[in-house]
Write an enzyme that holds these catalytic residues in place. Structure first.
Site, PDB file in Angstrom:
ATOM      1  N   PRO A  65       0.844  -1.197   0.000  1.00 47.09           N
ATOM      2  CA  PRO A  65       0.000   0.000   0.000  1.00 47.09           C
ATOM      3  C   PRO A  65       0.881   1.249   0.000  1.00 47.09           C
ATOM      4  CG  PRO A  65      -0.473  -1.411   1.900  1.00 47.09           C
ATOM      5  CD  PRO A  65       0.728  -1.955   1.208  1.00 47.09           C
ATOM      6  N   HIS A  66       0.433   2.281  -0.708  1.00 47.82           N
ATOM      7  CA  HIS A  66       1.251   3.485  -0.764  1.00 47.82           C
ATOM      8  C   HIS A  66       0.389   4.701  -1.050  1.00 47.82           C
ATOM      9  CE1 HIS A  66       1.134   1.664  -4.777  1.00 47.82           C
ATOM     10  NE2 HIS A  66       1.103   2.901  -5.248  1.00 47.82           N
ATOM     11  N   GLY A  67       0.937   5.839  -0.721  1.00 47.79           N
ATOM     12  CA  GLY A  67       0.229   7.077  -0.971  1.00 47.79           C
ATOM     13  C   GLY A  67       1.146   8.266  -0.799  1.00 47.79           C
TER      14      GLY A  67
END
Length: 148
Positions: A65-67
């Site tokens: 997951p990334h942002g």
């Protein structure tokens, strides 16, 4: 950039009890928020928005997951293994037991992509993944990730 530049011991957890993708993202947000001294809801919303575009479950029991986060100059990672695999809508429809989350400043787009590539390459090594899944403590998990 090395993994040790973005991952800290306080953002590394082994054998985390977790039952859903949503809860996994909440745990990631809580750990990163404490480390960055920012609001965990902001991080959760950021990660959730990215997941709505498509799952970050890359297969083989792994999710990244990334942002992008605003008002921050520091890229931060969170590394988790789960006590039991969690459904994550992964591309291979397999549950996830290993998560490496990445939060980077909005203005660091190139760095974001380079770091994602570095992590994906490291996690494509089956031997490293096996060691990470077998780690019995947060510290052991951290040491494996930064030394591999």
């Amino acid at each position: 950039m090395e993994v040790a530049d973005i991952l800290s011991r306080d953002c590394t957890r082994s054998a985390v009890p977790c039952t859903s993708k949503k809860r996994a993202l909440e745990i990631i947000s809580e750990l990163a928020a404490a480390h960055l001294n920012i609001n965990s809801q902001q991080l959760f919303d950021c990660l959730l928005a990215r997941e709505k575009m498509g799952s970050t479950g890359i297969g083989n029991g792994i999710a990244i997951p990334h942002g992008r986060i605003s008002n921050n100059n520091q890229a931060t990672a969170v590394l988790l293994t789960f006590a039991e695999p969690v459904e994550f809508d992964a591309i291979d429809n397999q549950p996830v037991s290993l998560v490496f989350a990445l939060l980077v400043p909005e203005q660091e787009c190139k760095q974001h992509l380079k770091t994602l590539s570095l992590i994906a390459e490291k996690l494509s090594d089956k031997q490293i993944c096996k060691q990470l899944r077998q780690a019995t403590s947060d510290d052991e998990l951290y040491q494996i990730m930064i030394s591999s």
